[in-house]
Design an enzyme around this catalytic site. Sequence first.
Site, PDB file in Angstrom:
ATOM      1  N   SER A 228      34.162  42.844  -0.180  1.00 55.29           N
ATOM      2  CA  SER A 228      33.007  42.273  -0.877  1.00 55.29           C
ATOM      3  C   SER A 228      33.396  41.713  -2.244  1.00 55.29           C
ATOM      4  O   SER A 228      34.335  42.194  -2.884  1.00 55.29           O
ATOM      5  CB  SER A 228      31.950  43.357  -1.092  1.00 55.29           C
ATOM      6  OG  SER A 228      31.491  43.777   0.162  1.00 55.29           O
TER       7      SER A 228
ATOM      8  N   GLY B  31      -8.222  -4.423  12.047  1.00 54.22           N
ATOM      9  CA  GLY B  31      -8.969  -5.611  12.437  1.00 54.22           C
ATOM     10  C   GLY B  31      -9.947  -5.241  13.545  1.00 54.22           C
ATOM     11  O   GLY B  31      -9.590  -4.551  14.494  1.00 54.22           O
TER      12      GLY B  31
ATOM     13  N   ARG C 295       0.828  -1.226   0.000  1.00 49.28           N
ATOM     14  CA  ARG C 295       0.000   0.000   0.000  1.00 49.28           C
ATOM     15  C   ARG C 295       0.853   1.263   0.000  1.00 49.28           C
ATOM     16  O   ARG C 295       0.345   2.359  -0.255  1.00 49.28           O
ATOM     17  CB  ARG C 295      -0.935  -0.009   1.224  1.00 49.28           C
ATOM     18  CG  ARG C 295      -2.094  -0.986   1.082  1.00 49.28           C
ATOM     19  CD  ARG C 295      -2.832  -1.190   2.401  1.00 49.28           C
ATOM     20  NE  ARG C 295      -2.151  -2.138   3.295  1.00 49.28           N
ATOM     21  CZ  ARG C 295      -2.565  -2.452   4.516  1.00 49.28           C
ATOM     22  NH1 ARG C 295      -3.652  -1.898   5.001  1.00 49.28           N
ATOM     23  NH2 ARG C 295      -1.896  -3.318   5.253  1.00 49.28           N
TER      24      ARG C 295
HETATM   25  C1  UD1 Z   1      -2.603  -5.820  11.266  1.00 43.75           C
HETATM   26  C2  UD1 Z   1      -3.586  -6.714  12.029  1.00 43.75           C
HETATM   27  C3  UD1 Z   1      -4.862  -5.929  12.280  1.00 43.75           C
HETATM   28  C4  UD1 Z   1      -4.538  -4.676  13.079  1.00 43.75           C
HETATM   29  C5  UD1 Z   1      -3.455  -3.828  12.384  1.00 43.75           C
HETATM   30  C6  UD1 Z   1      -2.959  -2.752  13.324  1.00 43.75           C
HETATM   31  C7  UD1 Z   1      -3.193  -9.025  11.322  1.00 43.75           C
HETATM   32  C8  UD1 Z   1      -3.687 -10.162  10.488  1.00 43.75           C
HETATM   33  N1  UD1 Z   1      -3.888  -7.881  11.240  1.00 43.75           N
HETATM   34  O1  UD1 Z   1      -3.219  -5.495  10.024  1.00 43.75           O
HETATM   35  O2  UD1 Z   1      -5.792  -6.729  13.004  1.00 43.75           O
HETATM   36  O3  UD1 Z   1      -5.699  -3.898  13.258  1.00 43.75           O
HETATM   37  O4  UD1 Z   1      -2.308  -4.663  12.047  1.00 43.75           O
HETATM   38  O5  UD1 Z   1      -2.063  -1.874  12.708  1.00 43.75           O
HETATM   39  O6  UD1 Z   1      -2.235  -9.193  12.034  1.00 43.75           O
HETATM   40  N2  UD1 Z   1       4.117  -8.691   8.411  1.00 43.75           N
HETATM   41  C9  UD1 Z   1       5.044  -9.710   8.423  1.00 43.75           C
HETATM   42  N3  UD1 Z   1       4.809 -10.804   7.642  1.00 43.75           N
HETATM   43  C10 UD1 Z   1       3.719 -10.913   6.866  1.00 43.75           C
HETATM   44  C11 UD1 Z   1       2.761  -9.875   6.873  1.00 43.75           C
HETATM   45  C12 UD1 Z   1       2.987  -8.775   7.666  1.00 43.75           C
HETATM   46  O7  UD1 Z   1       6.051  -9.639   9.112  1.00 43.75           O
HETATM   47  O8  UD1 Z   1       3.592 -11.944   6.180  1.00 43.75           O
HETATM   48  C13 UD1 Z   1       4.399  -7.475   9.204  1.00 43.75           C
HETATM   49  C14 UD1 Z   1       4.381  -6.221   8.377  1.00 43.75           C
HETATM   50  O9  UD1 Z   1       5.699  -5.911   7.909  1.00 43.75           O
HETATM   51  C15 UD1 Z   1       3.868  -5.165   9.358  1.00 43.75           C
HETATM   52  C16 UD1 Z   1       3.038  -5.980  10.333  1.00 43.75           C
HETATM   53  O10 UD1 Z   1       3.385  -7.336  10.163  1.00 43.75           O
HETATM   54  O11 UD1 Z   1       4.904  -4.523  10.046  1.00 43.75           O
HETATM   55  C17 UD1 Z   1       1.554  -5.791  10.104  1.00 43.75           C
HETATM   56  O12 UD1 Z   1       1.240  -6.167   8.773  1.00 43.75           O
HETATM   57  P1  UD1 Z   1       0.200  -5.334   7.910  1.00 43.75           P
HETATM   58  O13 UD1 Z   1       0.095  -5.985   6.588  1.00 43.75           O
HETATM   59  O14 UD1 Z   1       0.514  -3.907   7.958  1.00 43.75           O
HETATM   60  O15 UD1 Z   1      -1.109  -5.660   8.733  1.00 43.75           O
HETATM   61  P2  UD1 Z   1      -2.451  -4.819   8.769  1.00 43.75           P
HETATM   62  O16 UD1 Z   1      -3.249  -5.133   7.576  1.00 43.75           O
HETATM   63  O17 UD1 Z   1      -2.159  -3.404   9.049  1.00 43.75           O
HETATM   64 CA    CA Z   2      -0.315  -2.193   9.240  1.00 42.10          CA
END
Ligand code: UD1
Ligand code: CA
Length: 457
Positions: A400, A157, A18
């Site tokens: 200057s 979430g 995103r």
């Molecule tokens: C996540 C939560 C959501 C919460 C929100 C808060 C989950 C499934 N959802 O959603 O409930 O409200 O954060 O900000 O956890 N990451 C990994 N490996 C992956 C995917 C993500 O390490 O395979 C890391 C990302 O780098 C990031 C964090 O986990 O730092 C959160 O991932 P992101 O995709 O931003 O989750 P959200 O959709 O924001």
């Molecule tokens: Ca996030």
Amino acid sequence: MKNASVSIVILAAGAGSRMKSQTPKVLHKICGKEMLFYSIDEALAISDDIHIVLFHHAEMIKERIMAHYPKQPLQFHIQDHQHYPGTGGALMRGNRQSNELFCEEQAKTFFSCRYEEILVLNGDMPLVRSHTLHKLCEIQAKIVMSVLHLSNPDGYGRVLIESGKVCKIVEQKDATNEELKICDVNAGVYKFHKSILEAYLPKLNNNNQQKEFYLTDVIALAYLDGVEVLTLEVEEEEFMGVNSKFELSQAQEVMLHRLRYQAMKEGVIMQLPHTIYIESGVRFSGECIIEQGVQILGQCEIIESHIKAHSVIESSIIDHSDVGPLAHIRPKSHLIHTHIGNFVETKSANLDGVKAGHLSYLGDCEIKKGSNIGAGVITCNYDGKSKHRTFIGENVFVGSDTQLVAPLCIESNVLIGAGSTITKNAAQGDLILSRVSQKNVPLGFYKFFPSQSDKES
Ligand code: UD1
Ligand code: CA
């Protein structure tokens, strides 16, 4: 505040799609510092067992972290993103960077930390502060999670509550229309007892819209087994997740507010503070005045100084000096008891007790006490191939519009006439003039503009 008995896992393996950027999401900067480094700093304040999970751009991110934290005990894990994508997948043992081969059930177990309590942080929450994390750690329960109450819960979430107890987290993409109306959301920081992760990570599946293993599903599974989930209500200003460039700008606003507030608390006067941009590596001491529109970037120390409107200061030390308005102090400048006026640019300049009031470029130079730099003076520091330095001693008066062609050494007590081009060193006491002598041609004007002479006769 170190709470030696908690391990911290920072999740930074996501694609960050995103953000729509070539730069990995967690390396985007907020007030000059990588988003992920804020989380690491806060984590280091409370724990000595820190794990960082990477996948997308893993090598680049790891290198940047190692360069910034050469001596810290940070452990890296590479997520098996192909088989176990998602925040739950990020904690699985299959992530281990090793040659071990795991069968599926083994791979899905927890990758193990030193302590029994595990604090999990999303890596995209740069505003979280260690004292809040500490507060969350102090709550005794097998699962503790942070909850935000938002008027606009979009993107987060949703937290489902049954008879006053958290029973499930539903991701936005999987939520029903009714669930989407819930304003209590998962803020993305959790404390799990190790036994919870060991018991429930293997049970996660990816039957959801994103085909990911959600860490948040651990909560529903544990609830079904009667495990109590306690919550800590937290503030959006501290727990907002950064998923897009717009959210990055919002997080930066919050961080800037904190940095300016801290500076003013320490005694800095700021005129129109909302127009002032300062980065996280800026330190103030004594009574400083910062006028509107000033930018102070990189690692800077501003001591008892006055920075006037719309000046830019980069990685420099400004000590008992005044700068601007509209001056540009570039990296490695060190100003002591110095006056810099408008449209003056410095770079790698050591100025001690100097006055440079107007329109000058002072690059790669050292200038000593009592010297005065006239308007339009330029150090010609670059010959097209290399940079050279200019040294100017005490009490030198540079007229200057003088060009100082480096390398050059002007000893103390030297007077340089305006409009000179100086290419040779000067000894103490010299007067130097290098300009062409002036020639006045009587009535030359009228020869050039004959029509004027007709009018006047
Ligand atoms: C996540 C939560 C959501 C919460 C929100 C808060 C989950 C499934 N959802 O959603 O409930 O409200 O954060 O900000 O956890 N990451 C990994 N490996 C992956 C995917 C993500 O390490 O395979 C890391 C990302 O780098 C990031 C964090 O986990 O730092 C959160 O991932 P992101 O995709 O931003 O989750 P959200 O959709 O924001
Ligand atoms: Ca996030």
